[in-house]
Write an enzyme that holds these catalytic residues in place. Structure first.
Site, PDB file in Angstrom:
ATOM      1  N   ASP A  13       9.145  10.461 -11.448  1.00 13.69           N
ATOM      2  CA  ASP A  13       8.920   9.035 -11.097  1.00 13.69           C
ATOM      3  C   ASP A  13      10.288   8.612 -10.339  1.00 13.69           C
ATOM      4  OD1 ASP A  13       8.292   6.191 -11.449  1.00 13.69           O
ATOM      5  OD2 ASP A  13       8.864   5.983 -13.518  1.00 13.69           O
ATOM      6  N   ASP A  24       3.083   0.610 -11.115  1.00 13.31           N
ATOM      7  CA  ASP A  24       3.308  -0.377 -11.883  1.00 13.31           C
ATOM      8  C   ASP A  24       2.407  -1.506 -11.941  1.00 13.31           C
ATOM      9  OD1 ASP A  24       5.567   1.249 -12.787  1.00 13.31           O
ATOM     10  OD2 ASP A  24       7.125  -0.076 -12.153  1.00 13.31           O
TER      11      ASP A  24
END
Length: 967
Positions: free
Chosen positions: A566, A642
């Site tokens: 990430d 996200d």
């Protein structure tokens, strides 16, 4: 590097707090517009007109590999080198670089799997204004026009595309900044020299008459240089001199951040015109429709890997990844433009049909308007060179093959990776993991992988475990392994600066960190606080990183622990646009501005290599990445970042994954339920139904959201979610076969409708439904409180079967499909065969030897074809040792035949327990014949209402060859 000042700390901590708790949309002021990006603004201010670039045809150099010639900017006299390559498989490569750059300009590395093989380019015509080249047995022609410079690609008499036809090419040369005194002296000397040249040139012209055209061209070039001092040119020359100090050319400030540009402006731009094309796609990642919009009057599409949490949808803002591949499609052809540049890039799109309604287009046709539809695409990058591949198709699948021959195909994932994943930020501790794992068993819901986010580490130190919450990681992993399940832990590329942390001290001691412009280790803020950023462009750094995944280095790890990369854009909380300063320095002295979009690819590459190495090269890796670039498909999976628990975010997940699939990245999915906010039960149910039919299937949620395990929303919703997950597991043989084809041929797993039906204009803008392979059409329910939805079934005479009711439909038609909360419209295309496993167990590995059911969907001609790929599901043995089974099923003349690829060999206990034939006629007998001549009758059932024939227990091994006769 000194610790940040208190004000900077406050800014960073505020940003982190917002990242954790905000329920508002992204603050767009944190990210640049084109107007705020100096090079984009500068290039976009160049309007279509006569280009200052001229091709010097007398410099033409033809070899077997390429054609080279020089270009000259007639304003600043900087020479460029143009290289043209004909590539095997209907492709052309065009490179433009400075002939004599101040220092080497960055050329993208490690994206191409090899130097593409060339085919000879032949000069077939030349005059004083142009040169004509041919390649691929004269199927294609490249016409280079001298003044202004232009290139046209043709096949026969058809113009496929033009380059610099609008005169928008800009190539900013590297230069040294001059102070005002030095500049004045230089200008004076330059003026005197030009006057002296004028005298000599005038005398030379009086003495000799130039007849040879090439010599004449050279003399004209010199004469044009001499004209620089003429009064009528004074203003334009002065403007060019003043541009040396135009804002943003030597340094650029955004908010509180300033990036220096030691070699001045270095951007490149080029325009492409596509006559006959109205529909263009690709250039992910953007939260937008599948069909790209025109950008006139707004910002171009931006390609610049950024950490944009809770992103807005339906706009051209940059997101986490960037693949600079654009596809154009019309009824006759598909083309691709692959712009190989890793710097910040903007893509402008215009069209002469933009804004015209369908009625307006029809009116043009009726009135005899002869304007050909055309889309113009303009690429603008901050640095690097122009390196572009033109993929000439002609079919969509030809373009996929061409692109993946350059950048590689989708890696074949292990079987568990295409199963269901359970994740949140964060499962608290080992007891929490154990409880969630047991919950799936208790509620009879299959899953394969549980995930751990950043809180599992010891103070955000990656490759470690929190000693209080996860004191016995091996015991935890062994418990999962006993159920044939896996775990994924997060390993991010920002490294906590801590003298007691061996990962940091080793990177520091080996000088592997990215540097500041002053030569110090670059430091930024991310989850651990002050962090260093390894230079993954350095092969030695990548090799060391890979070695850290060895079981004796990554303490507590086992062979069922996989990895999540990430924040690898890279994310820098206190950096410009939440990323790294562009004047940071990588190996070889190249600036971060040159390699920014490559960083995430390198992180995933090194991590993937680490997983392979820890097994001695035996096991296939699984690595999920948020950032990506062209070629990332070779290293694992991507998710859409996200997102939010909103209906529009569910809806946009489809075109986002379709766009990625067009650009070679098939292994895509979105966080089921939405990362931010709390979904309603209806939204969560619909997202599970949609996610079950997307390539990467993972539920994930924000730290601040209530728990979302599938059994927490009441028994009714639990049963619907369980059904959706079980549908995914029953289709795993089909999914796995699709991924095998993606690996072998580059064809996408999840396909835009126009890909499968390229001659049906009704499919060209569809992005709320899609194909899985060529067999399943999926139309998720993505609106609240609906009782029915519209589905378009394409194909003249094409038969479609609802996979749940087996109701038959014939295309083309717009079908109104009634739905309940428990249904998702999915259709099997007539003419296909799909293999399923309908004995769903707790994980995919538990189903390895379970029996198969074949679903044979007959078309209007009562035929069908399909295939099935089987191996051990996790090693490279299918490739290294030919340990696999590849089956083909063919139904024709009321006979179903199973044949096997003779190269592959793999033993399995799996057998065929059922064959279901959709659209069949009622038979009198059904018999099966084996290769040894043995024949036996089989039991069957026939449903008159649905025309479904179910043949029970053929009882043959899936690897066997046989023929089934229906009489």
């Amino acid at each position: 590097m000194a610790a940040p000042q208190r004000s900077v700390r406050c800014i960073v901590l505020t940003w982190v707090a917002l990242h954790i708790t905000t329920t508002e949309a992204v603050d767009r002021s944190n990210f640049k517009t084109c107007e705020q990006s100096a090079f984009c603004k500068r290039q976009r201010n160049v309007k279509p007109e006569n280009s200052p670039y001229r091709a010097l045809l007398n410099s033409l150099d033809v070899t077997r590999e390429s054609v080279k010639l020089q270009l000259i900017n007639e304003v600043n006299k900087v020479p460029l080198l143009l290289e043209v390559y004909g590539l095997r498989g209907n492709m052309t490569r065009i490179k433009i670089n400075e002939l004599n750059p101040l220092q080497p300009r960055y050329e993208v590395r490690d994206v191409l799997v090899r130097e593409p093989p060339t085919v000879p380019l032949t000069v077939v015509g030349k005059d004083e204004d142009s040169v004509e080249l041919s390649f691929e047995n004269k199927l294609y022609k490249v016409i280079i026009t001298s003044k202004p410079f232009r290139m046209d690609i043709m096949t026969g008499n058809e113009l496929l595309l033009s380059i610099n036809s609008r005169g928008l090419m800009v190539f900013e040369h590297l230069r040294k900044r001059k102070d005002s005194y030095t500049e004045k002296i230089s200008n004076t000397v330059g003026s005197m020299w030009n006057k002296i040249k004028n005298v000599f040139i005038s005398e030379e012209k009086e003495e000799e008459n130039v007849e040879n055209q090439e010599v004449k061209g050279e003399s004209e070039a010199a004469d044009e240089e001499a004209q620089a001092e003429k009064p009528e040119d004074t203003n334009s020359q002065k403007e060019n001199e003043e541009k040396e100090d135009e804002a943003g050319m030597w340094e650029e400030t955004f908010k509180t951040h300033t990036d220096s540009k030691p070699n001045g402006p270095s951007s490149v731009g080029l325009d492409f015109s596509l006559p006959g094309f109205e529909h263009v796609y690709g250039i992910p990642e953007h939260a937008d429709n599948l069909k790209l919009k025109t950008t006139e009057g707004g910002d171009p599409y931006r390609l610049y890997n950024l950490d944009v949490f809770q992103y807005e949808i339906f706009n051209p803002m940059a997101l986490y990844g960037a693949v600079p591949l654009l596809l154009a499609h019309n009824l006759r052809r598909t083309l691709g433009i692959f712009w190989l540049n890793a710097a910040e890039t903007w893509v402008d799109i215009s069209s002469n049909t933009a804004g015209k309604t369908l009625f307006g287009k029809m009116l043009d046709y009726v009135q005899g308007a002869n304007e050909i539809p055309q889309t113009d695409v303009r690429w603008i990058s901050e640095s690097g060179i122009i390196d572009v591949f033109l993929l000439l198709g002609p079919s969509p699948f030809d373009v996929f093959k061409q692109y993946t021959s350059l950048t590689g195909t989708q890696a074949l994932p292990p079987l568990f990776a295409i199963s269901y994943h359970q994740c949140r930020w964060n499962y608290n501790d080992e007891d929490d993991v154990r409880t969630v794992d047991a919950g799936f068993d208790e509620h009879d819901i299959p899953y394969d992988v549980i995930w751990l986010d950043i809180e599992h580490t010891d103070g955000k130190r990656y490759f470690t475990w929190d000693p209080n919450k996860f004191p016995n990681p091996k015991e935890m992993l062994q418990n999962l392994a006993s159920k044939k399940r896996k775990m994924v832990s997060i390993v991010d590329p920002h490294i906590k600066i801590d003298s007691g942390y061996k990962i940091h001290t080793t990177i520091q001691s080996r000088n592997f960190y990215i540097k500041t412009k002053d030569g110090n280790d670059y430091e930024g803020w991310c989850w651990p606080g002050s962090a260093g950023y390894p230079d993954f462009t350095n092969p030695e750094m990548r090799s060391w990183w890979a070695s850290m995944f060895a079981y004796d280095q990554y303490e507590g790890s086992m062979d069922n622990l996989y990895t999540w990369n990430d924040m690898n854009e890279p994310s820098v909380f206190n950096g410009p646009e939440v990323t790294m300063h562009k004047d940071a320095v990588h190996m070889g002295g190249f600036e971060h501005r040159d390699v920014h979009n490559l960083y995430a690819l390198y992180v995933q590459m090194a991590t993937s290599d680490g997983q392979i190495q820890r097994s001695g090269g035996t096991e296939r890796p699984f690595v999920l990445t948020r950032g990506f670039f062209a070629g990332s498909q070779r290293y694992g999976a991507v998710w859409t970042g996200d997102n939010s628990a909103e209906w529009d975010h569910l809806k946009v997940s489809v075109p986002m994954c379709l766009s990625l699939a067009l650009a070679g990245i098939s292994f895509c999915g979105a966080d089921v339920g939405g990362f931010f906010k709390h979904p309603s039960p209806e939204l969560l149910v619909r997202w599970y139904q949609a996610g079950a039919y997307q390539p990467f299937f993972r539920a994930h949620a924000h730290l601040d959201t209530p728990r979302r395990e599938p059994w927490l929303f009441g028994d009714d919703n639990k049963l619907i979610i369980r059904t959706a997950i079980r549908e995914r597991y029953s289709l795993l043989p089909f999914w796995y076969t699709l991924f095998y084809h993606a690996y072998r041929t580059g064809e996408p797993v999840m396909r835009a409708m126009w890909v499968q039906f390229p001659d049906d204009m009704n499919t060209f803008s569809l992005d709320d439904q899609y194909m899985l392979g060529d067999a399943l059409l999926v139309r998720p329910v993505m609106e609240p409180s609906v009782r029915g939805i519209q589905v378009y079934l394409p194909g003249k005479g094409q038969v479609w079967y609802n996979v749940h009711s087996h109701q038959r439909h014939t295309g083309p038609q717009n079908l109104y499909e009634p739905v309940t909360i428990g249904t998702i419209p999915v259709y099997q295309r007539g003419g296909t065969v799909i293999a399923r496993k309908e004995r769903v167990r707790r994980s995919s590995s538990c189903m390895q030897d379970d029996p198969y059911t074949l679903y044979v969907a007959l078309n209007g001609q009562n035929t069908a074809q399909g295939d099935l790929f089987i191996d051990d599901g996790h090693t490279f043995n299918f490739e290294k040792k030919n340990e696999y089974i590849y089956k083909k099923f063919n139904f024709v003349n009321n006979s179903l035949t199973s044949s096997t690829d003779p190269v592959g060999h793999y033993k399995t206990a799996a057998w065929i327990e059922r064959i279901v034939i959709l659209g069949a006629r009622k038979p009198a007998t059904v018999t099966i014949k084996l290769p040894d001549g043995t024949e036996s009758n089989l039991n069957f059932e026939y449903n008159t209402e649905t025309s479904v024939l179910t043949i029970r227990k053929p009882a043959v091994n899936i690897a066997a060859e046989w023929s089934l006769y229906i009489r």
